[in-house]
Design a protein around this motif. Structure first.
Motif, mmCIF file in Angstrom:
data_model
loop_
_atom_site.group_PDB
_atom_site.id
_atom_site.type_symbol
_atom_site.label_atom_id
_atom_site.label_comp_id
_atom_site.label_asym_id
_atom_site.label_seq_id
_atom_site.Cartn_x
_atom_site.Cartn_y
_atom_site.Cartn_z
ATOM 1 N N ALA A 76 -8.507 2.872 1.071
ATOM 2 C CA ALA A 76 -9.289 2.446 1.860
ATOM 3 C C ALA A 76 -8.008 1.679 2.677
ATOM 4 O O ALA A 76 -6.881 1.361 2.447
ATOM 5 N N VAL A 77 -8.116 1.105 3.667
ATOM 6 C CA VAL A 77 -7.425 -0.059 3.953
ATOM 7 C C VAL A 77 -7.652 -1.883 3.132
ATOM 8 O O VAL A 77 -9.587 -1.789 3.675
ATOM 9 N N TYR A 78 -6.653 -2.303 2.690
ATOM 10 C CA TYR A 78 -7.242 -3.894 2.381
ATOM 11 C C TYR A 78 -6.449 -4.526 2.218
ATOM 12 O O TYR A 78 -5.139 -4.840 3.147
ATOM 13 N N TYR A 79 -7.380 -5.606 2.283
ATOM 14 C CA TYR A 79 -7.304 -7.000 3.540
ATOM 15 C C TYR A 79 -7.155 -7.884 2.460
ATOM 16 O O TYR A 79 -8.061 -7.856 1.330
ATOM 17 N N CYS A 80 -6.343 -8.981 2.480
ATOM 18 C CA CYS A 80 -6.444 -10.162 1.495
ATOM 19 C C CYS A 80 -7.389 -11.616 2.829
ATOM 20 O O CYS A 80 -7.158 -11.354 4.320
ATOM 21 N N ASN A 81 -7.664 -12.462 2.454
ATOM 22 C CA ASN A 81 -8.267 -13.575 3.021
ATOM 23 C C ASN A 81 -8.273 -14.452 1.925
ATOM 24 O O ASN A 81 -8.233 -13.918 1.043
ATOM 25 N N ALA A 82 -7.906 -15.654 3.149
ATOM 26 C CA ALA A 82 -8.184 -16.795 2.374
ATOM 27 C C ALA A 82 -9.207 -17.847 2.904
ATOM 28 O O ALA A 82 -8.737 -17.611 4.509
ATOM 29 N N THR A 138 -4.443 4.626 -0.344
ATOM 30 C CA THR A 138 -4.362 6.607 -0.321
ATOM 31 C C THR A 138 -4.268 6.933 -1.531
ATOM 32 O O THR A 138 -3.677 7.026 -1.930
ATOM 33 N N VAL A 139 -5.426 7.316 -2.271
ATOM 34 C CA VAL A 139 -5.500 8.223 -3.353
ATOM 35 C C VAL A 139 -5.714 9.370 -3.492
ATOM 36 O O VAL A 139 -6.784 10.176 -3.488
ATOM 37 N N SER A 140 -5.349 10.003 -4.039
ATOM 38 C CA SER A 140 -5.162 11.825 -4.063
ATOM 39 C C SER A 140 -5.467 12.122 -5.523
ATOM 40 O O SER A 140 -5.204 11.688 -6.507
ATOM 41 N N THR A 189 1.269 -16.993 -2.780
ATOM 42 C CA THR A 189 0.903 -15.011 -2.388
ATOM 43 C C THR A 189 -0.194 -14.787 -3.529
ATOM 44 O O THR A 189 -0.427 -15.515 -4.923
ATOM 45 N N VAL A 190 -0.780 -14.250 -2.604
ATOM 46 C CA VAL A 190 -1.650 -13.348 -3.813
ATOM 47 C C VAL A 190 -1.268 -11.759 -3.812
ATOM 48 O O VAL A 190 -0.492 -11.270 -3.063
ATOM 49 N N TYR A 191 -1.854 -11.730 -5.287
ATOM 50 C CA TYR A 191 -1.659 -10.439 -5.781
ATOM 51 C C TYR A 191 -2.167 -9.437 -6.085
ATOM 52 O O TYR A 191 -3.755 -9.247 -6.462
ATOM 53 N N LEU A 192 -2.244 -8.390 -6.061
ATOM 54 C CA LEU A 192 -4.290 -7.293 -6.928
ATOM 55 C C LEU A 192 -3.334 -5.838 -7.596
ATOM 56 O O LEU A 192 -2.541 -5.497 -6.696
ATOM 57 N N GLN A 193 -3.728 -5.881 -8.670
ATOM 58 C CA GLN A 193 -2.885 -4.887 -9.479
ATOM 59 C C GLN A 193 -3.173 -3.852 -9.862
ATOM 60 O O GLN A 193 -5.113 -4.783 -10.233
ATOM 61 N N MET A 194 -3.250 -2.431 -8.782
ATOM 62 C CA MET A 194 -4.768 -1.508 -9.467
ATOM 63 C C MET A 194 -3.925 -0.428 -9.877
ATOM 64 O O MET A 194 -2.673 -0.108 -9.600
ATOM 65 N N ASN A 195 -4.763 0.043 -10.893
ATOM 66 C CA ASN A 195 -4.476 0.907 -12.135
ATOM 67 C C ASN A 195 -5.555 1.458 -11.986
ATOM 68 O O ASN A 195 -6.753 1.391 -11.714
ATOM 69 N N ASP A 196 -5.844 2.710 -12.634
ATOM 70 C CA ASP A 196 -6.358 4.586 -12.885
ATOM 71 C C ASP A 196 -7.152 4.522 -11.283
ATOM 72 O O ASP A 196 -8.191 4.268 -11.568
ATOM 73 N N LEU A 197 -6.601 4.389 -10.516
ATOM 74 C CA LEU A 197 -6.309 4.283 -8.828
ATOM 75 C C LEU A 197 -7.738 5.360 -9.221
ATOM 76 O O LEU A 197 -7.343 6.773 -9.773
ATOM 77 N N LYS A 198 -8.512 6.218 -8.040
ATOM 78 C CA LYS A 198 -9.645 6.613 -8.018
ATOM 79 C C LYS A 198 -9.501 6.989 -6.503
ATOM 80 O O LYS A 198 -9.103 6.047 -5.801
ATOM 81 N N PRO A 199 -10.096 9.032 -5.938
ATOM 82 C CA PRO A 199 -9.806 8.439 -5.242
ATOM 83 C C PRO A 199 -11.164 7.684 -3.592
ATOM 84 O O PRO A 199 -10.696 7.377 -2.639
ATOM 85 N N GLU A 200 -11.965 7.561 -4.702
ATOM 86 C CA GLU A 200 -13.537 6.251 -3.970
ATOM 87 C C GLU A 200 -12.491 5.225 -3.400
ATOM 88 O O GLU A 200 -12.988 4.096 -3.197
ATOM 89 N N GLY A 240 0.916 -0.924 0.275
ATOM 90 C CA GLY A 240 -0.429 0.201 0.347
ATOM 91 C C GLY A 240 1.013 1.429 -0.194
ATOM 92 O O GLY A 240 2.115 1.024 0.188
ATOM 93 N N GLY A 241 0.321 2.316 0.148
ATOM 94 C CA GLY A 241 1.206 3.613 -0.341
ATOM 95 C C GLY A 241 0.299 4.703 -1.234
ATOM 96 O O GLY A 241 -1.108 4.475 -0.749
ATOM 97 N N LEU A 242 0.659 5.709 -0.542
ATOM 98 C CA LEU A 242 -0.162 7.301 -1.149
ATOM 99 C C LEU A 242 0.436 7.707 -3.005
ATOM 100 O O LEU A 242 1.605 7.071 -3.338
ATOM 101 N N VAL A 243 -0.997 7.741 -3.562
ATOM 102 C CA VAL A 243 -0.690 7.673 -5.141
ATOM 103 C C VAL A 243 -1.809 8.592 -5.992
ATOM 104 O O VAL A 243 -2.153 8.868 -5.174
ATOM 105 N N GLN A 244 -1.794 9.144 -6.674
ATOM 106 C CA GLN A 244 -2.249 10.195 -7.378
ATOM 107 C C GLN A 244 -3.531 9.879 -8.384
ATOM 108 O O GLN A 244 -3.227 8.637 -8.560
#
Length: 122
Positions: free
Chosen positions: A91-97, A119-121, A77-88, A9-13
Motif C-alpha cells: 500500500a501507500v503509507y501516510y503519516c498523520n498528525a 510493496t511486498v512480493s 519524527t514518528v517511525y513505523l517498524q514493519m516486520n514479517d511483511l506480507k503481500p497484503e 518505503g520500498g520493495l521487499v520480499q
C-alpha cells in the motif's frame, strides 16, 4: 509552514522488514497524536497505528505483533517498524498528525505526509 515528509518505503520480499519515517518540519512547539494509515489500490485509506504524546500506542488488528510505532519528540519524527511483511501489506503509507502547535503558538490540525509506497512480493 509545517509539513510532514514520509520516507522509507520500498520493495521487499514477504517476511522482510522496512522502517518508515515521518518528519515534521517547520517551527514546531509540540505535536499531539501521530499515526500511520495506508491505502491499497482501489481501496479506502485504513488506520494502521497511532501513538499519543505520552507514548501510548494503538494498532490495527491486522498489524499487531508485527508493526511497532515510535516517536522521537526532539526530532518531531514518528517511525513505523514493519516486520514479517506480507503481500497484503502492500500500500501507500501516510503519516498523520492531528494537532501541531508552532513556536508562535498557532495550532493547526490534521496534517498528512505525501505518502511512501510499500510493496511486498510473495
Amino acid at each position: 509552514q509545517v509539513q510532514l515528509v514520509d520516507s522509507g518505503g520500498g520493495l521487499v520480499q514477504a517476511g522482510g522488514s522496512l522502517r518508515l519515517s515521518c518528519a515534521a518540519s517547520g517551527s514546531i512547539f509540540s505535536i499531539n497524536t501521530m499515526a500511520w494509515y495506508r491505502q491499497a489500490p482501489e481501496k479506502q485509506r485504513d488506520f494502521v497505528a497511532r501513538i499519543w504524546s505520552s507514548g501510548s500506542t494503538h494498532y490495527a488488528d491486522s498489524v499487531k505483533g508485527r508493526f511497532t510505532i515510535s516517536r522521537d519528540n526532539a526530532k518531531n519524527t514518528v517511525y513505523l517498524q514493519m516486520n514479517d511483511l506480507k503481500p497484503e501489506d502492500t500500500a501507500v503509507y501516510y503519516c498523520n498528525a492531528d494537532k501541531i502547535v508552532t513556536a508562535s503558538g498557532t495550532a493547526g490540525y490534521d496534517y498528512w505526509g505525501q505518502g511512501t509506497q510499500v510493496t511486498v512480493s510473495s
